[in-house]
Design a protein around this motif. Structure first.
Motif, mmCIF file in Angstrom:
data_model
loop_
_atom_site.group_PDB
_atom_site.id
_atom_site.type_symbol
_atom_site.label_atom_id
_atom_site.label_comp_id
_atom_site.label_asym_id
_atom_site.label_seq_id
_atom_site.Cartn_x
_atom_site.Cartn_y
_atom_site.Cartn_z
ATOM 1 N N MET A 290 10.905 0.970 6.538
ATOM 2 C CA MET A 290 10.985 0.661 5.361
ATOM 3 C C MET A 290 11.365 -0.975 4.642
ATOM 4 O O MET A 290 12.023 -1.576 5.547
ATOM 5 C CB MET A 290 12.314 1.477 4.903
ATOM 6 N N VAL A 291 10.330 -1.081 3.635
ATOM 7 C CA VAL A 291 10.501 -2.563 3.197
ATOM 8 C C VAL A 291 10.805 -2.514 1.771
ATOM 9 O O VAL A 291 10.352 -1.937 0.899
ATOM 10 C CB VAL A 291 8.870 -3.118 3.248
ATOM 11 N N ALA A 292 11.933 -3.510 1.469
ATOM 12 C CA ALA A 292 12.454 -3.563 0.183
ATOM 13 C C ALA A 292 11.698 -4.719 -0.663
ATOM 14 O O ALA A 292 12.023 -5.672 0.145
ATOM 15 C CB ALA A 292 14.168 -3.599 0.347
ATOM 16 N N THR A 293 11.298 -4.390 -1.701
ATOM 17 C CA THR A 293 10.674 -5.579 -2.389
ATOM 18 C C THR A 293 11.151 -5.651 -3.759
ATOM 19 O O THR A 293 11.121 -4.792 -4.694
ATOM 20 C CB THR A 293 9.439 -5.525 -2.409
ATOM 21 N N ASP A 294 11.343 -6.974 -4.451
ATOM 22 C CA ASP A 294 11.598 -7.197 -5.919
ATOM 23 C C ASP A 294 10.615 -8.055 -6.537
ATOM 24 O O ASP A 294 10.706 -8.689 -7.521
ATOM 25 C CB ASP A 294 13.132 -7.872 -5.955
ATOM 26 N N GLY A 295 9.576 -8.206 -5.717
ATOM 27 C CA GLY A 295 8.403 -9.009 -6.163
ATOM 28 C C GLY A 295 8.634 -10.665 -5.985
ATOM 29 O O GLY A 295 7.835 -11.358 -6.308
ATOM 30 N N SER A 296 9.774 -10.932 -5.243
ATOM 31 C CA SER A 296 10.057 -12.281 -5.203
ATOM 32 C C SER A 296 9.323 -13.038 -3.781
ATOM 33 O O SER A 296 8.518 -12.172 -3.343
ATOM 34 C CB SER A 296 11.397 -12.609 -4.990
ATOM 35 N N ARG A 297 9.206 -14.207 -3.892
ATOM 36 C CA ARG A 297 8.639 -14.903 -2.786
ATOM 37 C C ARG A 297 9.258 -14.578 -1.241
ATOM 38 O O ARG A 297 8.763 -14.229 -0.383
ATOM 39 C CB ARG A 297 8.851 -16.640 -2.501
ATOM 40 N N GLY A 298 10.726 -14.341 -1.446
ATOM 41 C CA GLY A 298 11.396 -13.826 -0.440
ATOM 42 C C GLY A 298 10.994 -12.510 0.081
ATOM 43 O O GLY A 298 10.771 -12.102 1.212
ATOM 44 N N SER A 299 10.542 -11.458 -0.859
ATOM 45 C CA SER A 299 10.247 -10.349 -0.505
ATOM 46 C C SER A 299 8.717 -10.129 -0.323
ATOM 47 O O SER A 299 8.302 -9.131 0.568
ATOM 48 C CB SER A 299 10.513 -9.315 -1.627
ATOM 49 N N GLU A 300 8.108 -11.167 -0.532
ATOM 50 C CA GLU A 300 6.541 -11.432 -0.032
ATOM 51 C C GLU A 300 6.416 -11.624 1.539
ATOM 52 O O GLU A 300 5.681 -10.748 2.263
ATOM 53 C CB GLU A 300 5.849 -12.581 -0.632
ATOM 54 N N ALA A 301 7.503 -12.324 2.062
ATOM 55 C CA ALA A 301 7.667 -12.273 3.438
ATOM 56 C C ALA A 301 8.139 -11.144 4.290
ATOM 57 O O ALA A 301 7.557 -10.863 5.162
ATOM 58 C CB ALA A 301 8.656 -13.551 3.760
ATOM 59 N N ALA A 302 8.879 -10.326 3.441
ATOM 60 C CA ALA A 302 9.366 -9.006 4.043
ATOM 61 C C ALA A 302 8.152 -8.011 4.009
ATOM 62 O O ALA A 302 8.133 -7.409 4.950
ATOM 63 C CB ALA A 302 10.471 -8.637 2.916
ATOM 64 N N ILE A 303 7.475 -7.977 3.084
ATOM 65 C CA ILE A 303 6.281 -7.314 2.938
ATOM 66 C C ILE A 303 5.250 -7.579 4.053
ATOM 67 O O ILE A 303 4.817 -6.583 4.857
ATOM 68 C CB ILE A 303 5.415 -7.282 1.682
ATOM 69 N N ALA A 304 4.942 -8.661 4.494
ATOM 70 C CA ALA A 304 4.132 -9.209 5.333
ATOM 71 C C ALA A 304 4.616 -8.935 6.736
ATOM 72 O O ALA A 304 3.811 -8.210 7.565
ATOM 73 C CB ALA A 304 3.751 -10.914 5.260
ATOM 74 N N GLU A 305 5.777 -9.093 6.944
ATOM 75 C CA GLU A 305 6.474 -8.731 8.225
ATOM 76 C C GLU A 305 6.445 -7.064 8.301
ATOM 77 O O GLU A 305 5.979 -6.662 9.710
ATOM 78 C CB GLU A 305 7.945 -9.363 8.467
ATOM 79 N N GLY A 306 6.837 -6.342 7.462
ATOM 80 C CA GLY A 306 6.830 -5.134 7.377
ATOM 81 C C GLY A 306 5.356 -4.505 7.908
ATOM 82 O O GLY A 306 5.440 -3.455 8.729
ATOM 83 N N ILE A 307 4.428 -4.818 7.195
ATOM 84 C CA ILE A 307 3.066 -4.566 7.596
ATOM 85 C C ILE A 307 2.645 -4.898 8.912
ATOM 86 O O ILE A 307 2.120 -4.172 9.558
ATOM 87 C CB ILE A 307 2.148 -5.225 6.299
ATOM 88 N N ASP A 308 3.018 -6.149 9.387
ATOM 89 C CA ASP A 308 2.526 -6.579 10.901
ATOM 90 C C ASP A 308 3.308 -5.673 11.767
ATOM 91 O O ASP A 308 2.651 -5.272 12.787
ATOM 92 C CB ASP A 308 3.110 -8.124 10.940
ATOM 93 N N LEU A 309 4.491 -5.606 11.564
ATOM 94 C CA LEU A 309 5.258 -4.497 12.599
ATOM 95 C C LEU A 309 4.653 -3.120 12.568
ATOM 96 O O LEU A 309 4.383 -2.557 13.624
ATOM 97 C CB LEU A 309 6.807 -4.531 12.085
ATOM 98 N N ALA A 310 4.392 -2.596 11.023
ATOM 99 C CA ALA A 310 3.543 -1.203 11.221
ATOM 100 C C ALA A 310 2.524 -1.091 11.933
ATOM 101 O O ALA A 310 2.048 -0.318 12.567
ATOM 102 C CB ALA A 310 3.441 -0.971 9.730
ATOM 103 N N GLN A 311 1.697 -2.216 11.775
ATOM 104 C CA GLN A 311 0.256 -2.211 12.596
ATOM 105 C C GLN A 311 0.570 -2.279 14.044
ATOM 106 O O GLN A 311 -0.027 -1.605 14.671
ATOM 107 C CB GLN A 311 -0.528 -3.547 12.166
ATOM 108 N N ARG A 312 1.563 -3.124 14.597
ATOM 109 C CA ARG A 312 1.743 -3.253 15.866
ATOM 110 C C ARG A 312 2.222 -1.935 16.445
ATOM 111 O O ARG A 312 2.180 -1.791 17.624
ATOM 112 C CB ARG A 312 2.466 -4.458 16.158
ATOM 113 N N LEU A 313 3.428 -1.219 15.719
ATOM 114 C CA LEU A 313 3.937 -0.223 16.266
ATOM 115 C C LEU A 313 3.481 1.122 16.072
ATOM 116 O O LEU A 313 3.800 2.249 16.513
ATOM 117 C CB LEU A 313 5.572 -0.367 15.899
ATOM 118 N N GLY A 314 2.188 1.076 15.114
ATOM 119 C CA GLY A 314 1.696 2.338 14.679
ATOM 120 C C GLY A 314 2.581 2.996 13.922
ATOM 121 O O GLY A 314 2.505 4.160 13.833
#
Ligand SMILES: Nc1ncnc2c1ncn2[C@@H]1O[C@H](COP(=O)(O)OP(=O)(O)O)[C@@H](O)[C@H]1O
Ligand SMILES: [Mg+2]
Length: 164
Positions: A5-29
Motif C-alpha cells: 500500500m502506498v499513501a500519497t498526497d501528491g507532494s514531493r515526499g510522496s513521489e518518492a514513496a510512489i517510486a519505491e512502492g512501484i519498484d518493490l512491487a515489480q521486484r516482489l511481484g
C-alpha cells in the motif's frame, strides 16, 4: 508477497514513496493499492470558503492518484486507487488492514512540510497506528540538504562566511 500500500498526497515526499512502492512491487511481484485521503474541512469555515476548500482538497487527492496511476501504468504494474475521507493516518492504517497489505509505503514529508523534524505528522501517525510494517522513503536530495545543514551548524560562528 501480495500487496503493497502506498499513501500519497501528491507532494514531493510522496513521489518518492510512489517510486519505491512501484519498484518493490515489480521486484516482489506484488499488487499495489494507492491511497489518497482527503482530510476533513474545518467546520468553522463558513460558505463559500468551506466549499472552496472541499473542492481544492478533492482535486488535490485526485491529482495525487492520477500521478500514481501514470507511474504505475508506465511500469506495467497491477494497481487499485482509493480516495478516502477522514484523518489521513487513521484511514491509511485502516485500509492497510482491510486490504491485508503486507507493507505500507509513505514519504517522510508531505504538503506544506515544515523543516526540522524528520517525519511528518501523517507518516509518524501511520507508524504509530499500523500493525503492518511501514517503509518510510526520503525524497531525493533530502540527505544532501540535511548534511549541509549539519556542517553549517558545526562551523564556529566566527569563521562562518557572512550571509549578507
Ligand atoms: N492526505 C494524505 N493522503 C495519503 N497519504 C498522505 C496524506 N498526507 C500525508 N500522506 C503520506 O505521508 C507522507 C508524509 O506526509 P506528512 O506526514 O503529512 O508530512 P508533513 O507533516 O510534512 O505534511 C507523505 O509523503 C504521504 O506518503
Ligand atoms: Mg501533511
Amino acid at each position: 508477497m501480495g500487496r503493497i500500500m502506498v499513501a500519497t498526497d501528491g507532494s514531493r515526499g510522496s513521489e518518492a514513496a510512489i517510486a519505491e512502492g512501484i519498484d518493490l512491487a515489480q521486484r516482489l511481484g506484488a499488487e499495489v493499492t494507492f491511497a489518497a485521503v482527503r482530510p476533513p474541512v474545518p467546520d468553522y469555515l463558513g460558505e463559500p470558503l468551506y466549499q472552496e476548500h472541499l473542492r481544492e482538497d478533492l482535486a488535490r487527492a485526485r491529482r495525487a492518484l492520477q500521478q500514481a496511476r501514470d507511474q504505475a501504468e508506465q511500469a506495467g504494474i497491477e494497481a487499485e486507487y482509493e480516495l478516502l475521507e477522514g484523518d489521513p493516518a487513521e484511514e491509511i492504517a485502516r485500509l492497510a488492514e482491510a486490504r491485508d497489505a503486507d507493507l505500507v509505503v509513505v514519504g517522510t514529508r508531505g504538503i506544506g512540510a515544515v523543516a526540522g523534524s524528520l517525519l511528518g505528522s501523517v507518516s509518524s501517525g501511520v507508524i504509530r497506528r499500523s500493525h503492518r510494517p511501514v517503509v518510510v522513503v526520503r525524497e531525493p536530495g533530502e540527505h544532501a540538504r540535511e548534511e549541509a545543514a549539519e556542517r553549517e551548524e558545526h562551523v564556529p560562528s566566527e569563521v562562518k562566511p557572512a550571509t549578507r
